[in-house]
Design a protein around this motif. Structure first.
Motif, PDB file in Angstrom:
ATOM      1  N   PHE A 296      34.993  85.986  58.195  1.00 24.42           N
ATOM      2  CA  PHE A 296      34.232  85.877  59.428  1.00 24.42           C
ATOM      3  C   PHE A 296      34.932  86.591  60.583  1.00 24.42           C
ATOM      4  O   PHE A 296      34.307  87.267  61.386  1.00 24.42           O
ATOM      5  N   GLY A 297      36.246  86.445  60.676  1.00 25.48           N
ATOM      6  CA  GLY A 297      36.999  87.095  61.750  1.00 25.48           C
ATOM      7  C   GLY A 297      36.455  86.723  63.115  1.00 25.48           C
ATOM      8  O   GLY A 297      36.324  85.546  63.458  1.00 25.48           O
ATOM      9  N   THR A 298      36.068  87.734  63.890  1.00 25.34           N
ATOM     10  CA  THR A 298      35.477  87.507  65.212  1.00 25.34           C
ATOM     11  C   THR A 298      33.956  87.597  65.156  1.00 25.34           C
ATOM     12  O   THR A 298      33.296  87.854  66.157  1.00 25.34           O
ATOM     13  N   GLY A 299      33.413  87.398  63.974  1.00 26.40           N
ATOM     14  CA  GLY A 299      31.964  87.371  63.832  1.00 26.40           C
ATOM     15  C   GLY A 299      31.339  88.749  63.927  1.00 26.40           C
ATOM     16  O   GLY A 299      31.825  89.715  63.330  1.00 26.40           O
ATOM     17  N   LYS A 319      36.284  88.406  50.660  1.00 27.56           N
ATOM     18  CA  LYS A 319      36.717  87.083  50.232  1.00 27.56           C
ATOM     19  C   LYS A 319      36.830  87.045  48.709  1.00 27.56           C
ATOM     20  O   LYS A 319      35.881  87.391  48.005  1.00 27.56           O
ATOM     21  N   GLY A 320      37.967  86.640  48.212  1.00 26.46           N
ATOM     22  CA  GLY A 320      38.125  86.484  46.770  1.00 26.46           C
ATOM     23  C   GLY A 320      38.400  87.763  46.021  1.00 26.46           C
ATOM     24  O   GLY A 320      38.384  87.781  44.791  1.00 26.46           O
ATOM     25  N   GLY A 321      38.634  88.884  46.737  1.00 29.03           N
ATOM     26  CA  GLY A 321      38.942  90.139  46.041  1.00 29.03           C
ATOM     27  C   GLY A 321      38.023  91.266  46.463  1.00 29.03           C
ATOM     28  O   GLY A 321      37.385  91.219  47.527  1.00 29.03           O
ATOM     29  N   PRO A 351      29.742  80.304  49.324  1.00 24.51           N
ATOM     30  CA  PRO A 351      29.000  81.100  50.304  1.00 24.51           C
ATOM     31  C   PRO A 351      28.468  80.289  51.468  1.00 24.51           C
ATOM     32  O   PRO A 351      27.903  80.854  52.401  1.00 24.51           O
ATOM     33  N   ARG A 352      28.639  78.959  51.408  1.00 25.36           N
ATOM     34  CA  ARG A 352      28.176  78.126  52.517  1.00 25.36           C
ATOM     35  C   ARG A 352      29.236  77.966  53.608  1.00 25.36           C
ATOM     36  O   ARG A 352      29.027  77.240  54.575  1.00 25.36           O
ATOM     37  N   SER A 353      30.370  78.650  53.433  1.00 23.87           N
ATOM     38  CA  SER A 353      31.398  78.643  54.469  1.00 23.87           C
ATOM     39  C   SER A 353      31.220  79.870  55.359  1.00 23.87           C
ATOM     40  O   SER A 353      30.380  80.741  55.092  1.00 23.87           O
ATOM     41  N   GLU A 354      32.005  79.962  56.413  1.00 24.47           N
ATOM     42  CA  GLU A 354      31.871  81.077  57.354  1.00 24.47           C
ATOM     43  C   GLU A 354      32.091  82.416  56.650  1.00 24.47           C
ATOM     44  O   GLU A 354      32.961  82.544  55.777  1.00 24.47           O
ATOM     45  N   GLY A 355      31.305  83.407  57.042  1.00 27.20           N
ATOM     46  CA  GLY A 355      31.452  84.721  56.438  1.00 27.20           C
ATOM     47  C   GLY A 355      30.531  85.743  57.074  1.00 27.20           C
ATOM     48  O   GLY A 355      29.697  85.426  57.940  1.00 27.20           O
ATOM     49  N   ILE A 356      30.689  86.986  56.624  1.00 26.54           N
ATOM     50  CA  ILE A 356      29.895  88.116  57.108  1.00 26.54           C
ATOM     51  C   ILE A 356      29.346  88.875  55.909  1.00 26.54           C
ATOM     52  O   ILE A 356      30.040  89.080  54.912  1.00 26.54           O
ATOM     53  N   ALA A 357      28.087  89.306  56.012  1.00 29.10           N
ATOM     54  CA  ALA A 357      27.481  90.145  54.978  1.00 29.10           C
ATOM     55  C   ALA A 357      26.691  91.263  55.648  1.00 29.10           C
ATOM     56  O   ALA A 357      26.308  91.175  56.824  1.00 29.10           O
ATOM     57  N   TYR A 358      26.441  92.320  54.881  1.00 29.19           N
ATOM     58  CA  TYR A 358      25.620  93.436  55.350  1.00 29.19           C
ATOM     59  C   TYR A 358      24.468  93.654  54.379  1.00 29.19           C
ATOM     60  O   TYR A 358      24.628  93.525  53.160  1.00 29.19           O
ATOM     61  N   ALA A 359      23.310  94.010  54.933  1.00 30.47           N
ATOM     62  CA  ALA A 359      22.139  94.356  54.133  1.00 30.47           C
ATOM     63  C   ALA A 359      21.619  95.706  54.617  1.00 30.47           C
ATOM     64  O   ALA A 359      21.508  95.944  55.827  1.00 30.47           O
ATOM     65  N   TYR A 360      21.295  96.571  53.665  1.00 36.16           N
ATOM     66  CA  TYR A 360      20.913  97.950  54.002  1.00 36.16           C
ATOM     67  C   TYR A 360      19.600  98.314  53.332  1.00 36.16           C
ATOM     68  O   TYR A 360      19.343  97.957  52.176  1.00 36.16           O
ATOM     69  N   LEU A 424      27.697  80.741  59.933  1.00 33.62           N
ATOM     70  CA  LEU A 424      28.539  79.740  60.584  1.00 33.62           C
ATOM     71  C   LEU A 424      28.708  78.503  59.716  1.00 33.62           C
ATOM     72  O   LEU A 424      29.350  77.539  60.116  1.00 33.62           O
ATOM     73  N   GLY A 425      28.132  78.536  58.508  1.00 30.97           N
ATOM     74  CA  GLY A 425      28.203  77.409  57.594  1.00 30.97           C
ATOM     75  C   GLY A 425      26.814  77.003  57.138  1.00 30.97           C
ATOM     76  O   GLY A 425      25.825  77.218  57.832  1.00 30.97           O
ATOM     77  N   ALA A 426      26.718  76.447  55.935  1.00 31.97           N
ATOM     78  CA  ALA A 426      25.453  75.975  55.333  1.00 31.97           C
ATOM     79  C   ALA A 426      24.558  77.148  54.978  1.00 31.97           C
ATOM     80  O   ALA A 426      24.997  78.104  54.376  1.00 31.97           O
ATOM     81  N   SER A 427      23.265  77.095  55.378  1.00 33.52           N
ATOM     82  CA  SER A 427      22.304  78.114  54.954  1.00 33.52           C
ATOM     83  C   SER A 427      22.643  79.483  55.541  1.00 33.52           C
ATOM     84  O   SER A 427      23.277  79.584  56.597  1.00 33.52           O
ATOM     85  N   TRP A 428      22.153  80.540  54.837  1.00 30.92           N
ATOM     86  CA  TRP A 428      22.534  81.903  55.223  1.00 30.92           C
ATOM     87  C   TRP A 428      21.485  82.854  54.679  1.00 30.92           C
ATOM     88  O   TRP A 428      21.241  82.883  53.468  1.00 30.92           O
ATOM     89  N   GLY A 429      20.838  83.628  55.547  1.00 28.74           N
ATOM     90  CA  GLY A 429      19.831  84.541  55.029  1.00 28.74           C
ATOM     91  C   GLY A 429      19.176  85.373  56.114  1.00 28.74           C
ATOM     92  O   GLY A 429      19.508  85.288  57.297  1.00 28.74           O
TER      93      GLY A 429
END
Length: 450
Positions: A296-299, A319-321, A351-360, A424-429
């Motif tokens: 997540f870093g600075t979001g 995350k994880g490699g 994946p329900r923890s903080e994180g960042i993803a990209y969709a293209y 930020l946690g829980a659902s993500w989409g």
């Protein structure tokens, strides 16, 4: 659910197909499921609470195949490995349920007979499935007895969770009365089904229905007496919880929309215009390249390699490699479910923890033009079109289609769209829709090439 060679063979006998590996089994499962749908199947029921805990984790394909091979070879399989295989298969069944747009009924709470472990059937064990499959309606049986408060919380917090009171009045009339009072106060009335016979002979179904109607009438009369409901509201709720909700959820009379007769949506104006977009599934981006999870870093302000280069053959630290771009296709709802996406890829990362993803994605336009795009995300999102930032909003929120309506500029030819989604946690989409009334724009399908 698979636990022995004989159970595997039972599924496959009608198709005269031998099973050499799990891929063969999943193929037969799809055939069997399709036959059920073609024969009028309206729902899928999961009753595994009688045998095991209702916690279905994401398990890697490799792990499931390993356990499946052991069963095929009549080798010993411990309970932990057997649960892992069943967890994997439940997810594959839910993939089919999602594809064919059916609801799922799940036994929760009290078991028939003696000797079962009640904590195995707590409805809260299922929360990860509600987040992973937001387009599936989950109908939780038996009023969750004795977990009525937890069941009410789930039905209130998750739009796709419904309460079914089948068997509940026989289990305990006082429990049924107490929690129907509470659920009417806390849960939308269209998410309660207040009767189901749960018997195989008609006399018991009729007797149970008499008990149910007496208790429902008692509760609704009390609500009117206390002025919590008007008499007309009580009558309307009775119709919903005894009949109309089930017709709607099980699609018994064909697809209908509860909002068709809402007057404010019929009047010309911005709300009407939004509803005309929102009520359809037209224009959603359904084919994506996705990469994650990054720390997540600075979001949204924390830049990662996809912001500088789009190279599908490259991997990056995450995350994880190492992580890489993968193709993801959504259902007709258009929801890119990142919980489900990343759960399938790496069962060891939550994946329900903080994180960042990209969709293209890419869109071909026949000319330079202004285009309306709608976006909905959980949580905040940042979007670039042809390397120009067109949206940037940090927010803790649920994803709803068409949360934001943007007017953007497309150039003639290929337009590159990159969306960064924070969790930020829980659902993500993510939802992303292109408004294209004349069907002049071509949205990339990543199994195709331009």
């Amino acid at each position: 659910m698979v636990s022995s060679v004989s159970e595997i063979e039972d599924l496959c006998k009608p198709h005269n197909q031998s099973i050499k590996n799990m891929a063969d089994y999943l193929n037969v499962l799809r055939k069997t499921f399709t036959e059920g749908v073609n024969s009028g199947m309206v729902a899928v029921k999961i009753a595994l609470a009688y045998k095991r805990i209702l916690k279905f984790e994401n398990v890697s394909k490799e792990k499931a195949e390993e356990v499946f091979s052991l069963i095929l070879n009549n080798s010993p399989v411990n309970s932990e490995d057997l649960k892992a295989l069943q967890d994997y298969l439940v997810h594959r069944i839910l993939d089919l349920v999602d594809e064919f747009d059916l609801p799922v009924q799940i036994h929760t709470g009290l078991h028939a007979g003696n000797g079962n472990i009640i904590t195995n059937s707590k409805p809260t064990h299922l929360a990860n499935l509600f987040m992973e499959y937001p387009d599936i309606d989950f109908i939780l049986f038996h009023g969750g007895y004795p977990y009525g408060g937890e069941l009410g919380t789930l039905a209130k917090n998750f739009p796709n969770v419904y309460i079914d009171m089948c068997w509940t009045y026989v289990i305990s009339p006082s429990y049924s009365e107490r929690y129907l009072h509470e659920w009417i106060e806390t849960v939308p009335a269209n998410k309660i089904m207040a009767f189901g016979g749960d018997y195989s002979f008609v006399e018991a179904v009729y007797a149970h229905s008499i008990m149910a109607r007496q208790i429902i009438a008692k509760v609704l009369i009390a609500k009117v007496t206390d002025r919590y409901l008007t008499e007309q509201e009580a009558i309307d709720i009775a119709k919903m919880i005894l009949r109309e909700n089930a017709i709607q959820v099980f699609n018994l009379y064909g697809k209908t929309d509860l909002f068709d007769n809402v007057e404010v949506l019929k009047k010309q104006g911005s709300i009407h215009d939004w509803w005309e977009i929102h009520k359809t599934d037209k224009g959603f981006i359904r084919s994506w390249k996705v990469i994650g999870t990054f720390d997540f870093g600075t979001g949204l302000d924390n830049a990662y390699p996809p912001e500088n280069e789009i190279k599908f053959d490259k991997s990056y630290p995450g995350k994880g490699g190492l992580i890489k771009w993968e193709t993801e296709n959504t259902s007709t709802s258009g929801y890119l479910n990142l919980i489900s996406t990343f759960s399938k890829r790496n069962a060891d990362i939550n994946p329900r923890s903080e994180g960042i993803a990209y969709a293209y994605t890419e869109v071909i336009s026949p000319d330079a033009r202004k285009v309306k795009i709608t976006l909905g995300s959980n949580d905040g999102a940042k979007m670039w079109i042809n390397n120009k930032t067109v949206y940037n909003k940090h927010a803790g929120r649920n994803a709803v289609a068409d949360q934001e309506i943007l007017t953007v500029k497309f150039k003639k030819g290929k337009n590159r769209i990159l969306v960064k989604i924070e969790n930020l946690g829980a659902s993500w989409g993510l939802y992303l829709r292109i408004i294209d009334p004349e069907n002049e724009l071509k949205i990339k399908k990543f199994e195709d090439s331009f």
